[in-house]
Design a protein around this motif. Sequence first.
Motif, PDB file in Angstrom:
ATOM      1  N   GLY A 345       0.767  -1.243  -0.182  1.00 43.56           N
ATOM      2  CA  GLY A 345      -0.281  -0.222  -0.457  1.00 43.56           C
ATOM      3  C   GLY A 345       0.724   1.476   0.467  1.00 43.56           C
ATOM      4  N   GLY A 346       1.936   0.970   0.108  1.00 45.05           N
ATOM      5  CA  GLY A 346       2.381   2.454  -0.150  1.00 45.05           C
ATOM      6  C   GLY A 346       3.265   3.559   1.162  1.00 45.05           C
ATOM      7  N   LEU A 347       4.215   3.899   1.199  1.00 44.73           N
ATOM      8  CA  LEU A 347       4.751   4.266   2.744  1.00 44.73           C
ATOM      9  C   LEU A 347       3.372   5.094   3.495  1.00 44.73           C
ATOM     10  CD1 LEU A 347       7.740   5.690   1.432  1.00 44.73           C
ATOM     11  CD2 LEU A 347       7.660   3.536   2.968  1.00 44.73           C
ATOM     12  N   SER A 348       2.180   5.933   3.136  1.00 46.40           N
ATOM     13  CA  SER A 348       1.934   6.489   3.233  1.00 46.40           C
ATOM     14  C   SER A 348       0.471   5.421   3.899  1.00 46.40           C
ATOM     15  CB  SER A 348       1.053   7.553   2.202  1.00 46.40           C
ATOM     16  OG  SER A 348       2.090   8.858   1.885  1.00 46.40           O
ATOM     17  N   SER A 349       0.099   4.046   3.700  1.00 46.18           N
ATOM     18  CA  SER A 349      -0.622   3.637   4.195  1.00 46.18           C
ATOM     19  C   SER A 349       0.080   2.841   5.166  1.00 46.18           C
ATOM     20  CB  SER A 349      -1.369   2.466   3.022  1.00 46.18           C
ATOM     21  OG  SER A 349      -1.546   1.201   3.648  1.00 46.18           O
ATOM     22  N   LEU A 350       1.457   2.566   5.320  1.00 48.22           N
ATOM     23  CA  LEU A 350       2.097   2.188   6.377  1.00 48.22           C
ATOM     24  C   LEU A 350       1.830   2.678   7.713  1.00 48.22           C
ATOM     25  CD1 LEU A 350       5.157  -0.121   4.606  1.00 48.22           C
ATOM     26  CD2 LEU A 350       2.312  -0.444   5.633  1.00 48.22           C
ATOM     27  N   ALA A 360       3.770  12.103  12.920  1.00 49.33           N
ATOM     28  CA  ALA A 360       3.661  13.873  12.365  1.00 49.33           C
ATOM     29  C   ALA A 360       4.841  14.150  11.644  1.00 49.33           C
ATOM     30  CB  ALA A 360       3.145  14.509  13.999  1.00 49.33           C
ATOM     31  N   LYS A 361       6.048  13.045  12.556  1.00 49.01           N
ATOM     32  CA  LYS A 361       7.875  14.193  12.856  1.00 49.01           C
ATOM     33  C   LYS A 361       8.082  13.287  10.637  1.00 49.01           C
ATOM     34  CE  LYS A 361       9.323  12.599  17.033  1.00 49.01           C
ATOM     35  NZ  LYS A 361       9.880  12.197  18.118  1.00 49.01           N
ATOM     36  N   ALA A 362       7.095  12.115  10.499  1.00 50.43           N
ATOM     37  CA  ALA A 362       7.144  12.018   9.349  1.00 50.43           C
ATOM     38  C   ALA A 362       6.915  12.917   8.117  1.00 50.43           C
ATOM     39  CB  ALA A 362       6.769  10.290   8.357  1.00 50.43           C
ATOM     40  N   GLY A 363       5.821  13.083   8.182  1.00 51.87           N
ATOM     41  CA  GLY A 363       5.017  14.958   7.500  1.00 51.87           C
ATOM     42  C   GLY A 363       4.598  13.710   6.206  1.00 51.87           C
ATOM     43  N   GLN A 364       3.524  14.823   5.546  1.00 51.82           N
ATOM     44  CA  GLN A 364       3.285  14.475   4.371  1.00 51.82           C
ATOM     45  C   GLN A 364       3.644  14.872   3.495  1.00 51.82           C
ATOM     46  OE1 GLN A 364       0.550  11.951   4.022  1.00 51.82           O
ATOM     47  NE2 GLN A 364       1.142  12.256   2.074  1.00 51.82           N
ATOM     48  N   ALA A 365       4.629  15.427   3.494  1.00 55.77           N
ATOM     49  CA  ALA A 365       4.802  16.238   2.384  1.00 55.77           C
ATOM     50  C   ALA A 365       6.273  15.464   2.131  1.00 55.77           C
ATOM     51  CB  ALA A 365       5.745  17.756   2.482  1.00 55.77           C
ATOM     52  N   ASP A 366       7.169  15.138   3.344  1.00 51.27           N
ATOM     53  CA  ASP A 366       7.852  13.897   3.210  1.00 51.27           C
ATOM     54  C   ASP A 366       7.860  12.935   2.420  1.00 51.27           C
ATOM     55  OD1 ASP A 366       9.812  15.479   4.203  1.00 51.27           O
ATOM     56  OD2 ASP A 366       9.055  14.911   6.592  1.00 51.27           O
ATOM     57  N   ARG A 372       7.058   9.583  -4.584  1.00 50.73           N
ATOM     58  CA  ARG A 372       7.184  10.060  -6.085  1.00 50.73           C
ATOM     59  C   ARG A 372       8.979   9.397  -6.420  1.00 50.73           C
ATOM     60  NH1 ARG A 372       5.273  15.393  -4.029  1.00 50.73           N
ATOM     61  NH2 ARG A 372       7.331  15.848  -3.936  1.00 50.73           N
ATOM     62  N   ASP A 373      10.165   9.529  -5.049  1.00 49.44           N
ATOM     63  CA  ASP A 373      10.831   8.675  -5.439  1.00 49.44           C
ATOM     64  C   ASP A 373      10.714   7.466  -6.031  1.00 49.44           C
ATOM     65  OD1 ASP A 373      12.429  11.303  -4.915  1.00 49.44           O
ATOM     66  OD2 ASP A 373      12.272  10.799  -2.990  1.00 49.44           O
ATOM     67  N   GLU A 378      10.906   3.013  -9.761  1.00 48.89           N
ATOM     68  CA  GLU A 378      11.134   2.177 -10.810  1.00 48.89           C
ATOM     69  C   GLU A 378      10.664   2.681 -12.174  1.00 48.89           C
ATOM     70  OE1 GLU A 378       6.810  -0.633  -9.956  1.00 48.89           O
ATOM     71  OE2 GLU A 378       6.656   1.516  -9.823  1.00 48.89           O
ATOM     72  N   GLY A 379      10.259   3.256 -12.263  1.00 55.60           N
ATOM     73  CA  GLY A 379      10.256   4.298 -14.076  1.00 55.60           C
ATOM     74  C   GLY A 379      11.607   3.604 -14.690  1.00 55.60           C
ATOM     75  N   ILE A 380      13.171   4.183 -13.541  1.00 54.42           N
ATOM     76  CA  ILE A 380      14.638   4.534 -13.731  1.00 54.42           C
ATOM     77  C   ILE A 380      14.533   2.967 -14.421  1.00 54.42           C
ATOM     78  CG2 ILE A 380      16.654   4.593 -13.551  1.00 54.42           C
ATOM     79  CD1 ILE A 380      16.322   7.268 -12.367  1.00 54.42           C
ATOM     80  N   ILE A 381      14.416   2.076 -13.864  1.00 53.27           N
ATOM     81  CA  ILE A 381      15.026   0.971 -14.088  1.00 53.27           C
ATOM     82  C   ILE A 381      13.946  -0.051 -15.499  1.00 53.27           C
ATOM     83  CG2 ILE A 381      15.517  -2.000 -12.876  1.00 53.27           C
ATOM     84  CD1 ILE A 381      14.985  -0.590  -9.990  1.00 53.27           C
ATOM     85  N   ASN A 382      12.727   0.727 -15.003  1.00 50.83           N
ATOM     86  CA  ASN A 382      11.920   0.103 -16.279  1.00 50.83           C
ATOM     87  C   ASN A 382      12.145   0.174 -17.651  1.00 50.83           C
ATOM     88  OD1 ASN A 382      10.484  -2.083 -14.835  1.00 50.83           O
ATOM     89  ND2 ASN A 382       8.127  -0.016 -14.552  1.00 50.83           N
ATOM     90  N   SER A 383      13.622   1.546 -18.122  1.00 49.84           N
ATOM     91  CA  SER A 383      13.734   1.697 -19.298  1.00 49.84           C
ATOM     92  C   SER A 383      15.030   0.965 -18.756  1.00 49.84           C
ATOM     93  CB  SER A 383      13.959   3.335 -18.381  1.00 49.84           C
ATOM     94  OG  SER A 383      12.908   3.991 -19.155  1.00 49.84           O
TER      95      SER A 383
END
Length: 453
Positions: A345-350, A360-366, A372-373, A378-383
């Motif tokens: 589920g990705g980082l946000s889900s966890l 809160a320390k992790a922060g939504q922006a982080d 995105r990173d 994933e896109g780079i490796i798939n290329s």
Amino acid sequence: MASNLTERLSRLIKTMRGQTRISEDNVQDMLREVRMALLEADVALPVVRDFIARVKEKALGAEVVGSLTPGQVLVSIVQKELAATMGEGVADLNLATQPPAVVLMAGLQGAGKTTTTAKLAKHLVEKRRKKVLTVSADVYRPAAIEQLKTVTGQAGAEWFPSDGTQKPRDIAAAAYEYARKHYFDVLLVDTAGRLAIDEALMAEIKELHGVLKPIETLFVVDAMQGQDAINTAKAFSEALPLTGVVLTKLDGDSRGGAALSVRQITGAPIKFAGVSEKIDGLEVFDADRHAGRVLGMGDIVALVEEVQKGVDLEAAQKLAEKVKSGVEFDLNDFLAQISQMKKMGGLSSLIDKLPSEIAAKAGQADMDKAERDVRRMEGIINSMTPAERRKPDLIKASRKRRIATGAGVQVQDVNRLLNQFEQMQTMMKKMRGGGLFKMMKRMGGMKGFPGMR
């Protein structure tokens, strides 16, 4: 409600830090904060009054023992009473009847009945190994019938056709007969909804209930509706003998308000909670765990379950064997690790399941940046070509430029990924000779494999 109540109680604990006992005054201060948080979350006033009275009675008779502070004792009491208000523990579906066990889904339009029907089908197929048939009795919205067909297929269940020319009771009777003759364990019946309560809706669903005589009648309600959810719950509970509640959109901002009210208004236990839009985004509702989440204590049990569900233990064992044998960790393995995280589920889900102070320390922006990173990596490796993934040493300047263009990124992004990969590769080399096995054994991730007990 979650963040609001957490913030108020955290503030109160800090102000009570120097106090040594629970008194009438500090209980009143806490109850004022709790009352305001509940009312702001649209919890029904009678429910708030009852809740506050129970907390006050227990708090004034509580002792502060050991290293606990009065604030911590009060929060513990609030958590227990939250859980009690929502039903205490877990109440799963009752399917103890001659097959097919009929489950009738009731609720207003827009509450998420159709998707919840499919999510429940997936839960029954995967968790309880049942043969499930779904049918839509919503003859007013042809799109709802097609939607149920699509999501039922995604759930791994079977769909029974219906159309707008038929009467709901005839659809229900035909589906039941088909389910009986073809040895289905469960029949899930999606019903029509309206934008508001009306006599026609209630008459129709009461007729369906009479025809099907379901063992479970589940009321599906949007957790973000607040006071409207309470009024709807009251009307449905008066019209039907509800056996359970499903709260949808519990991942929204107002978690908890409807959960507190609906249980008390209907008298029916909350059995499931919709926690995401994905087909597997349905959880068996655990009042104790949800109370912890409401108070910002996180849900570590759900976090562990999420990780266990997402981790492919067979793939983990193969990687451990590969590293142990001395074969280089390559970019295919690196990509597999990224895919594992996405399955969870990705980082946000966890992060959402961690205690609020950590989240809160992790922060939504982080978190957004990290997500995105991950997608960029994933896109780079798939290329890359298969040969480049197997042998990253092949990737020199011209190849880097080609890969960057293919992935729509800068060359420095490709360099950054290769540096991160090299760090991972170095770590894997250090784990040769059983090091990775030992690490996994300590983590409990390999308990199911021979020799790893």
